[in-house]
Motif scaffolding. Structure first.
Motif, PDB file in Angstrom:
ATOM      1  N   ILE A  91     -15.437  40.038  39.102  1.00 45.54           N
ATOM      2  CA  ILE A  91     -14.742  39.105  39.333  1.00 45.54           C
ATOM      3  C   ILE A  91     -15.911  38.241  39.590  1.00 45.54           C
ATOM      4  CG2 ILE A  91     -13.624  37.340  41.421  1.00 45.54           C
ATOM      5  CD1 ILE A  91     -12.124  40.233  42.702  1.00 45.54           C
ATOM      6  N   ALA A  92     -15.526  36.878  38.061  1.00 45.48           N
ATOM      7  CA  ALA A  92     -16.592  35.884  38.165  1.00 45.48           C
ATOM      8  C   ALA A  92     -16.377  35.185  39.256  1.00 45.48           C
ATOM      9  CB  ALA A  92     -15.863  35.430  36.774  1.00 45.48           C
ATOM     10  N   ILE A  93     -17.634  34.439  40.306  1.00 44.12           N
ATOM     11  CA  ILE A  93     -17.859  33.866  40.543  1.00 44.12           C
ATOM     12  C   ILE A  93     -18.801  32.938  40.574  1.00 44.12           C
ATOM     13  CG2 ILE A  93     -18.628  35.694  41.988  1.00 44.12           C
ATOM     14  CD1 ILE A  93     -16.624  34.181  45.199  1.00 44.12           C
ATOM     15  N   PRO A  94     -19.050  31.427  41.350  1.00 42.65           N
ATOM     16  CA  PRO A  94     -20.102  31.014  41.579  1.00 42.65           C
ATOM     17  C   PRO A  94     -21.083  31.631  42.534  1.00 42.65           C
ATOM     18  CG  PRO A  94     -18.413  29.340  41.124  1.00 42.65           C
ATOM     19  CD  PRO A  94     -17.894  30.866  41.447  1.00 42.65           C
ATOM     20  N   GLN A 117     -15.665  30.231  31.231  1.00 40.56           N
ATOM     21  CA  GLN A 117     -15.946  31.444  29.789  1.00 40.56           C
ATOM     22  C   GLN A 117     -15.815  32.505  30.010  1.00 40.56           C
ATOM     23  OE1 GLN A 117     -16.482  29.866  26.651  1.00 40.56           O
ATOM     24  NE2 GLN A 117     -15.674  28.013  27.562  1.00 40.56           N
ATOM     25  N   MET A 118     -16.341  33.006  31.426  1.00 42.96           N
ATOM     26  CA  MET A 118     -16.189  34.565  31.295  1.00 42.96           C
ATOM     27  C   MET A 118     -14.326  34.994  31.301  1.00 42.96           C
ATOM     28  SD  MET A 118     -19.246  36.339  33.476  1.00 42.96           S
ATOM     29  CE  MET A 118     -18.238  37.899  33.616  1.00 42.96           C
ATOM     30  N   GLN A 165     -20.509  33.563  49.427  1.00 41.19           N
ATOM     31  CA  GLN A 165     -21.283  34.124  50.505  1.00 41.19           C
ATOM     32  C   GLN A 165     -20.767  35.040  51.045  1.00 41.19           C
ATOM     33  OE1 GLN A 165     -22.667  30.269  52.105  1.00 41.19           O
ATOM     34  NE2 GLN A 165     -24.282  30.255  50.675  1.00 41.19           N
ATOM     35  N   LEU A 166     -18.909  34.008  51.719  1.00 39.62           N
ATOM     36  CA  LEU A 166     -17.900  34.347  52.192  1.00 39.62           C
ATOM     37  C   LEU A 166     -17.551  36.486  51.723  1.00 39.62           C
ATOM     38  CD1 LEU A 166     -14.901  33.210  53.964  1.00 39.62           C
ATOM     39  CD2 LEU A 166     -14.258  34.092  52.423  1.00 39.62           C
ATOM     40  N   LEU A 167     -17.317  35.869  50.629  1.00 38.40           N
ATOM     41  CA  LEU A 167     -16.687  37.238  49.778  1.00 38.40           C
ATOM     42  C   LEU A 167     -17.886  38.461  49.812  1.00 38.40           C
ATOM     43  CD1 LEU A 167     -14.520  36.612  47.009  1.00 38.40           C
ATOM     44  CD2 LEU A 167     -13.652  36.795  48.728  1.00 38.40           C
ATOM     45  N   ARG A 168     -19.070  37.905  49.406  1.00 42.54           N
ATOM     46  CA  ARG A 168     -20.259  39.081  49.428  1.00 42.54           C
ATOM     47  C   ARG A 168     -20.364  39.261  50.994  1.00 42.54           C
ATOM     48  NH1 ARG A 168     -25.597  36.634  47.665  1.00 42.54           N
ATOM     49  NH2 ARG A 168     -25.093  35.597  50.072  1.00 42.54           N
ATOM     50  N   ALA A 169     -20.459  39.209  52.127  1.00 45.83           N
ATOM     51  CA  ALA A 169     -20.330  38.931  53.578  1.00 45.83           C
ATOM     52  C   ALA A 169     -18.800  40.220  54.007  1.00 45.83           C
ATOM     53  CB  ALA A 169     -20.322  37.373  54.360  1.00 45.83           C
ATOM     54  N   ALA A 170     -17.817  39.263  53.105  1.00 42.36           N
ATOM     55  CA  ALA A 170     -16.817  40.921  53.254  1.00 42.36           C
ATOM     56  C   ALA A 170     -16.496  41.584  52.821  1.00 42.36           C
ATOM     57  CB  ALA A 170     -15.245  40.232  52.925  1.00 42.36           C
ATOM     58  N   GLY A 171     -17.961  41.649  51.924  1.00 39.40           N
ATOM     59  CA  GLY A 171     -18.300  43.217  51.198  1.00 39.40           C
ATOM     60  C   GLY A 171     -17.799  43.771  50.136  1.00 39.40           C
ATOM     61  N   PHE A 172     -17.063  42.605  49.274  1.00 40.29           N
ATOM     62  CA  PHE A 172     -17.067  43.039  47.858  1.00 40.29           C
ATOM     63  C   PHE A 172     -18.019  43.380  47.053  1.00 40.29           C
ATOM     64  CE2 PHE A 172     -12.594  40.691  49.172  1.00 40.29           C
ATOM     65  CZ  PHE A 172     -12.342  40.298  48.422  1.00 40.29           C
ATOM     66  N   GLY A 173     -17.698  44.573  46.847  1.00 40.04           N
ATOM     67  CA  GLY A 173     -18.657  45.043  45.612  1.00 40.04           C
ATOM     68  C   GLY A 173     -18.434  45.088  44.277  1.00 40.04           C
ATOM     69  N   ASN A 174     -17.451  43.874  44.127  1.00 37.99           N
ATOM     70  CA  ASN A 174     -17.396  43.432  42.626  1.00 37.99           C
ATOM     71  C   ASN A 174     -16.755  42.624  42.120  1.00 37.99           C
ATOM     72  OD1 ASN A 174     -14.890  42.901  43.769  1.00 37.99           O
ATOM     73  ND2 ASN A 174     -13.772  43.705  42.462  1.00 37.99           N
ATOM     74  N   VAL A 185     -13.939  39.031  32.557  1.00 32.14           N
ATOM     75  CA  VAL A 185     -12.843  39.530  33.225  1.00 32.14           C
ATOM     76  C   VAL A 185     -11.605  39.609  33.928  1.00 32.14           C
ATOM     77  CG1 VAL A 185     -15.638  39.276  34.675  1.00 32.14           C
ATOM     78  CG2 VAL A 185     -13.882  36.756  34.768  1.00 32.14           C
ATOM     79  N   LYS A 186     -11.371  39.747  35.199  1.00 28.99           N
ATOM     80  CA  LYS A 186      -9.659  39.498  34.718  1.00 28.99           C
ATOM     81  C   LYS A 186      -9.011  38.421  35.918  1.00 28.99           C
ATOM     82  CE  LYS A 186      -8.064  44.432  33.726  1.00 28.99           C
ATOM     83  NZ  LYS A 186      -7.382  45.743  34.030  1.00 28.99           N
ATOM     84  N   LEU A 187     -10.310  38.298  36.844  1.00 31.87           N
ATOM     85  CA  LEU A 187      -9.831  37.802  37.712  1.00 31.87           C
ATOM     86  C   LEU A 187     -11.346  36.303  37.451  1.00 31.87           C
ATOM     87  CD1 LEU A 187      -8.501  39.701  40.760  1.00 31.87           C
ATOM     88  CD2 LEU A 187      -7.177  38.144  39.306  1.00 31.87           C
ATOM     89  N   MET A 188     -11.065  35.018  38.538  1.00 32.07           N
ATOM     90  CA  MET A 188     -11.856  34.608  38.622  1.00 32.07           C
ATOM     91  C   MET A 188     -11.812  34.008  40.045  1.00 32.07           C
ATOM     92  SD  MET A 188     -11.861  30.746  36.559  1.00 32.07           S
ATOM     93  CE  MET A 188     -10.390  29.727  36.622  1.00 32.07           C
ATOM     94  N   VAL A 189     -12.917  33.619  41.007  1.00 29.30           N
ATOM     95  CA  VAL A 189     -12.601  32.358  41.944  1.00 29.30           C
ATOM     96  C   VAL A 189     -13.056  30.760  41.649  1.00 29.30           C
ATOM     97  CG1 VAL A 189     -13.586  32.103  44.351  1.00 29.30           C
ATOM     98  CG2 VAL A 189     -13.275  34.524  43.664  1.00 29.30           C
ATOM     99  N   MET A 190     -12.233  30.558  42.605  1.00 28.51           N
ATOM    100  CA  MET A 190     -12.149  28.533  42.162  1.00 28.51           C
ATOM    101  C   MET A 190     -11.979  27.916  43.113  1.00 28.51           C
ATOM    102  SD  MET A 190     -14.195  26.421  40.201  1.00 28.51           S
ATOM    103  CE  MET A 190     -13.555  27.566  38.133  1.00 28.51           C
ATOM    104  N   ASP A 191     -11.942  26.635  43.638  1.00 28.74           N
ATOM    105  CA  ASP A 191     -11.772  25.765  44.581  1.00 28.74           C
ATOM    106  C   ASP A 191     -10.437  24.820  43.398  1.00 28.74           C
ATOM    107  OD1 ASP A 191     -12.048  23.596  44.308  1.00 28.74           O
ATOM    108  OD2 ASP A 191     -14.107  23.530  44.484  1.00 28.74           O
ATOM    109  N   ASN A 192      -9.432  24.064  44.095  1.00 22.66           N
ATOM    110  CA  ASN A 192      -8.348  23.293  43.800  1.00 22.66           C
ATOM    111  C   ASN A 192      -8.973  22.226  42.825  1.00 22.66           C
ATOM    112  OD1 ASN A 192      -8.962  22.993  46.403  1.00 22.66           O
ATOM    113  ND2 ASN A 192      -6.404  21.798  46.109  1.00 22.66           N
ATOM    114  N   LEU A 193      -9.890  21.571  43.157  1.00 19.64           N
ATOM    115  CA  LEU A 193     -10.562  20.724  43.379  1.00 19.64           C
ATOM    116  C   LEU A 193     -10.942  20.404  42.159  1.00 19.64           C
ATOM    117  CD1 LEU A 193     -10.955  18.183  46.494  1.00 19.64           C
ATOM    118  CD2 LEU A 193      -9.250  18.681  45.732  1.00 19.64           C
ATOM    119  N   GLY A 194     -12.016  21.197  41.434  1.00 16.66           N
ATOM    120  CA  GLY A 194     -12.641  20.845  40.411  1.00 16.66           C
ATOM    121  C   GLY A 194     -11.924  21.511  39.260  1.00 16.66           C
ATOM    122  N   LEU A 195     -11.306  22.670  39.884  1.00 17.46           N
ATOM    123  CA  LEU A 195     -10.454  23.569  38.339  1.00 17.46           C
ATOM    124  C   LEU A 195      -9.854  22.941  37.293  1.00 17.46           C
ATOM    125  CD1 LEU A 195      -8.875  26.373  38.048  1.00 17.46           C
ATOM    126  CD2 LEU A 195      -6.752  25.326  39.154  1.00 17.46           C
TER     127      LEU A 195
END
Length: 264
Positions: free
Chosen positions: A142-145, A173-174, A152-161, A180-190
């Motif tokens: 999962i691509a993420i900034p 771009q990824m 920080q939240l997903l890492r703390a939740a134990g995400f290993g991918n 990647v199949k997934l990216m994490v983004m918020d609605n305001l900057g999307l």
């Protein structure tokens, strides 16, 4: 003609009055030191145009500085530097920063400035079904900034991918090039980041929202608490007199506007 004693008394009073005024002016001169405020490329909330800061939050910050008679120095820098400087440099801050439980004790907070919803996105023509955080763990990287609140939240939740990258532009771009199949983004900057990356809004699909948060101006712990309190009072005043709503609607039409002093 006034007596010598009268002249002497007036001179003495003038001396003490001058000394008193000088003494009162000293604390004010300390507040005249410019605040160093850092932001990142996060259009349309804060970004740069020909090297000059612009955006919704930039307008709010400039108005707060004007109302509080506080000189400021604005600089748009990479997020990692902005976040580091705002934790360690006196009389500094970063905006906008999401206020989370993990960050609560690291800064002094003024806000909220925006309401954000964060989720998992995929290309519309290759979108898997994601109904929960656990589903997202089983769809490859999962691509993420890097070091964003969502990371920080997903890492703390134990995400290993997670595949952290320097910023949202690279995240887009990824996904665009199907690395990647997934990216994490918020609605305001999307929409802004998709356009910068050569994608239309309809080419990307929201699969699952997992976080609702509020952004703030985050001041360093060494910044004068009285100054921070003054900025919060002025922001509340902007929300009451309608000037905040005018700026918010100009840059974020249709987006939810935060109320007064929302907590994370």
């Amino acid at each position: 003609m006034p007596s010598a004693e009268g002249i002497g008394l007036r001179s003495l009073l003038h001396y003490w009055l001058s000394a008193l005024l000088l003494g009162l002016s000293l604390p004010l001169s300390l507040s005249a030191e410019p605040l160093r405020l850092y932001s990142q490329e996060y259009p349309p909330v804060n970004f740069s145009v020909a090297g000059e800061p612009a955006g919704m939050a930039v307008e709010v910050v400039r108005e707060l500085a004007r109302r509080s008679a506080q000189p400021i120095h604005l600089e748009v820098v990479p997020w990692a530097r902005a976040y580091r400087e705002a934790q360690t440099r006196p009389n500094s801050g970063v905006f906008v920063a999401m206020r989370t439980a993990e960050r609560e004790s690291l800064f002094q907070w003024v806000g909220p400035i925006t309401v954000n919803t964060t989720g998992f996105y995929a290309l519309t023509d290759a979108a898997p079904r994601i109904d929960s955080l656990d589903d997202a763990r089983h769809h490859g990287e999962i691509a993420i900034p890097r070091d964003w609140y969502s990371h920080q939240l997903l890492r703390a939740a134990g995400f290993g991918n997670l595949h952290p990258v320097p910023g949202p532009d690279m995240v887009v771009q990824m996904l665009k090039h199907r690395r990647v199949k997934l990216m994490v983004m918020d609605n305001l900057g999307l929409s802004a980041y998709l356009a910068r990356g050569g994608l239309r809004d309809d080419e990307v699909k929201l699969l699952f929202s997992f976080l609702r948060s509020y952004s703030y101006i985050a001041f360093s712990p060494e910044t004068d608490p009285a100054l921070v309190a003054r900025w919060q009072e002025e922001l509340d005043g902007m929300k009451r007199d309608g000037s905040f709503a005018a700026i918010h609607h100009k840059w974020l039409p249709g987006a939810q506007m935060p109320g007064l002093r929302a907590l994370p």
